[in-house]
Design a protein around this motif. Structure first.
Motif, PDB file in Angstrom:
ATOM      1  N   GLU A  51       0.835  -1.199   0.000  1.00  0.00           N
ATOM      2  CA  GLU A  51       0.000   0.000   0.000  1.00  0.00           C
ATOM      3  C   GLU A  51       0.867   1.246   0.000  1.00  0.00           C
ATOM      4  O   GLU A  51       1.795   1.368   0.797  1.00  0.00           O
ATOM      5  CB  GLU A  51      -0.883   0.007   1.248  1.00  0.00           C
ATOM      6  CG  GLU A  51      -1.758   1.234   1.359  1.00  0.00           C
ATOM      7  CD  GLU A  51      -2.548   1.266   2.662  1.00  0.00           C
ATOM      8  OE1 GLU A  51      -2.827   2.380   3.134  1.00  0.00           O
ATOM      9  OE2 GLU A  51      -2.865   0.189   3.199  1.00  0.00           O
ATOM     10  N   ASN A  52       0.573   2.166  -0.896  1.00  0.00           N
ATOM     11  CA  ASN A  52       1.214   3.468  -0.903  1.00  0.00           C
ATOM     12  C   ASN A  52       0.584   4.267   0.227  1.00  0.00           C
ATOM     13  O   ASN A  52      -0.614   4.541   0.199  1.00  0.00           O
ATOM     14  CB  ASN A  52       1.004   4.156  -2.253  1.00  0.00           C
ATOM     15  CG  ASN A  52       1.661   5.503  -2.323  1.00  0.00           C
ATOM     16  OD1 ASN A  52       1.520   6.334  -1.429  1.00  0.00           O
ATOM     17  ND2 ASN A  52       2.386   5.736  -3.402  1.00  0.00           N
ATOM     18  N   THR A  53       1.388   4.625   1.224  1.00  0.00           N
ATOM     19  CA  THR A  53       0.842   5.290   2.410  1.00  0.00           C
ATOM     20  C   THR A  53       0.372   6.714   2.126  1.00  0.00           C
ATOM     21  O   THR A  53      -0.410   7.258   2.907  1.00  0.00           O
ATOM     22  CB  THR A  53       1.867   5.311   3.559  1.00  0.00           C
ATOM     23  OG1 THR A  53       3.046   5.993   3.122  1.00  0.00           O
ATOM     24  CG2 THR A  53       2.216   3.899   3.999  1.00  0.00           C
ATOM     25  N   MET A  54       0.817   7.306   1.037  1.00  0.00           N
ATOM     26  CA  MET A  54       0.392   8.676   0.717  1.00  0.00           C
ATOM     27  C   MET A  54      -0.928   8.689  -0.039  1.00  0.00           C
ATOM     28  O   MET A  54      -1.812   9.472   0.272  1.00  0.00           O
ATOM     29  CB  MET A  54       1.467   9.390  -0.104  1.00  0.00           C
ATOM     30  CG  MET A  54       2.775   9.519   0.651  1.00  0.00           C
ATOM     31  SD  MET A  54       2.562  10.230   2.272  1.00  0.00           S
ATOM     32  CE  MET A  54       3.255  11.807   1.999  1.00  0.00           C
ATOM     33  N   SER A  55      -1.060   7.795  -1.025  1.00  0.00           N
ATOM     34  CA  SER A  55      -2.272   7.807  -1.853  1.00  0.00           C
ATOM     35  C   SER A  55      -3.306   6.777  -1.422  1.00  0.00           C
ATOM     36  O   SER A  55      -4.472   6.888  -1.795  1.00  0.00           O
ATOM     37  CB  SER A  55      -1.892   7.531  -3.316  1.00  0.00           C
ATOM     38  OG  SER A  55      -1.468   6.174  -3.456  1.00  0.00           O
ATOM     39  N   GLY A  56      -2.872   5.772  -0.672  1.00  0.00           N
ATOM     40  CA  GLY A  56      -3.786   4.702  -0.277  1.00  0.00           C
ATOM     41  C   GLY A  56      -3.938   3.622  -1.332  1.00  0.00           C
ATOM     42  O   GLY A  56      -4.634   2.630  -1.117  1.00  0.00           O
ATOM     43  N   ALA A  57      -3.297   3.793  -2.487  1.00  0.00           N
ATOM     44  CA  ALA A  57      -3.379   2.791  -3.556  1.00  0.00           C
ATOM     45  C   ALA A  57      -2.745   1.485  -3.090  1.00  0.00           C
ATOM     46  O   ALA A  57      -1.711   1.495  -2.421  1.00  0.00           O
ATOM     47  CB  ALA A  57      -2.678   3.309  -4.807  1.00  0.00           C
ATOM     48  N   ARG A  58      -3.403   0.380  -3.449  1.00  0.00           N
ATOM     49  CA  ARG A  58      -2.908  -0.947  -3.053  1.00  0.00           C
ATOM     50  C   ARG A  58      -2.683  -1.787  -4.304  1.00  0.00           C
ATOM     51  O   ARG A  58      -3.409  -1.662  -5.286  1.00  0.00           O
ATOM     52  CB  ARG A  58      -3.941  -1.665  -2.185  1.00  0.00           C
ATOM     53  CG  ARG A  58      -4.088  -1.096  -0.806  1.00  0.00           C
ATOM     54  CD  ARG A  58      -5.254  -1.713  -0.038  1.00  0.00           C
ATOM     55  NE  ARG A  58      -5.417  -3.137  -0.221  1.00  0.00           N
ATOM     56  CZ  ARG A  58      -5.210  -4.062   0.725  1.00  0.00           C
ATOM     57  NH1 ARG A  58      -4.818  -3.689   1.915  1.00  0.00           N
ATOM     58  NH2 ARG A  58      -5.406  -5.331   0.490  1.00  0.00           N
ATOM     59  N   SER A  59      -1.678  -2.657  -4.225  1.00  0.00           N
ATOM     60  CA  SER A  59      -1.490  -3.608  -5.306  1.00  0.00           C
ATOM     61  C   SER A  59      -0.977  -4.929  -4.727  1.00  0.00           C
ATOM     62  O   SER A  59      -0.368  -4.953  -3.652  1.00  0.00           O
ATOM     63  CB  SER A  59      -0.541  -3.068  -6.381  1.00  0.00           C
ATOM     64  OG  SER A  59       0.792  -3.160  -5.986  1.00  0.00           O
ATOM     65  N   ARG A  60      -1.241  -5.970  -5.442  1.00  0.00           N
ATOM     66  CA  ARG A  60      -0.854  -7.311  -5.027  1.00  0.00           C
ATOM     67  C   ARG A  60       0.637  -7.494  -5.249  1.00  0.00           C
ATOM     68  O   ARG A  60       1.165  -7.183  -6.311  1.00  0.00           O
ATOM     69  CB  ARG A  60      -1.636  -8.341  -5.851  1.00  0.00           C
ATOM     70  CG  ARG A  60      -1.437  -9.737  -5.434  1.00  0.00           C
ATOM     71  CD  ARG A  60      -2.285 -10.050  -4.199  1.00  0.00           C
ATOM     72  NE  ARG A  60      -2.000 -11.410  -3.797  1.00  0.00           N
ATOM     73  CZ  ARG A  60      -1.480 -11.741  -2.629  1.00  0.00           C
ATOM     74  NH1 ARG A  60      -1.261 -10.834  -1.716  1.00  0.00           N
ATOM     75  NH2 ARG A  60      -1.224 -12.983  -2.353  1.00  0.00           N
TER      76      ARG A  60
END
Length: 176
Positions: free
Chosen positions: A135-144
Motif C-alpha cells: 500500500e502506498n501510504t500517501m495515496s492509499g493505492a494498493r497492489s498485489r
C-alpha cells in the motif's frame, strides 16, 4: 552476475541465518555499523562455535565474505569496493511498532561465488512464506505483491500488530 532478494524478517533471525551460512561455507561474517561513525568488524573469531553471536540494534549490514576480507574502510561504499565478491544483507530496522524490509544482494563475476550466492538466495526463498498487499501510504493505492517474501518471525510480528514497511515510509505491507 547480480543476486538480490527483498524480504521481511526479524533481525536476529536473519543474523542467525547468515551466521549458519558462513559456518557451512567456511566464510567470514562481517557486521557494519553506519552511525555515529562507520565501523566494520568480523564476527565471532571461531566459526566452529555453535552459538550464534548477538545482532546489536546498531548493526545495519552484514556480509558473507570469501577470505581475505579487507576491513580497512572508512565507509560502507569503500568496504563494498574493497570486498566486491561479498554477499551483503542490509538489515531492515526493527522496533516494537515497525519492521522494515531487508535486502540480500551480491554482484560478482567469480563463477563459484555466483553459484554459492544463488544457492543461498534460493535456500532463503524456500524457507520463507510469500504473498502480500503493498500500500502506498500517501495515496492509499494498493497492489498485489504475490512474490513478496517474509519469514515466519515477520508473520508472527505482523500478526501481533507490528507494521511491515518498505525501506521508507511510502510503502506498507499486509501479509497473506
Amino acid at each position: 552476475m547480480k543476486v538480490t532478494l527483498q524480504f521481511h524478517g526479524g533481525r536476529r533471525e536473519i543474523y542467525a541465518m547468515a551466521w549458519e551460512w558462513a559456518r557451512e561455507l567456511g566464510m567470514l561474517l562481517a557486521e557494519e555499523r553506519f552511525a555515529p561513525t562507520y565501523q566494520v568488524k568480523l564476527v565471532g573469531g571461531g566459526q566452529e562455535s555453535g552459538a550464534t553471536p548477538e545482532c546489536g540494534d546498531d548493526v545495519r549490514r552484514i556480509s558473507l565474505n570469501p577470505p581475505p576480507v579487507d576491513l580497512n574502510a572508512a565507509s560502507s561504499l569503500e568496504y563494498a569496493k574493497k570486498n566486491p565478491d561479498s554477499l551483503f544483507i542490509t538489515l531492515g530496522g526493527q522496533s516494537d511498532a515497525i519492521l522494515r524490509e531487508s535486502v540480500l544482494s551480491a554482484m560478482t563475476d567469480e563463477v563459484t561465488l555466483v553459484a554459492a550466492w544463488k544457492k543461498l538466495r534460493e535456500r532463503a526463498r524456500k524457507s520463507m512464506l510469500k504473498g502480500a498487499w503493498a500500500e502506498n501510504t500517501m495515496s492509499g493505492a494498493r497492489s498485489r505483491a504475490a512474490n513478496h517474501y517474509y519469514t515466519a518471525e515477520a508473520k508472527s510480528l505482523a500478526d501481533a500488530g507490528v507494521t511491515l514497511m518498505g525501506g521508507t515510509d511510502w510503502i506498507k505491507y499486509q501479509l497473506d
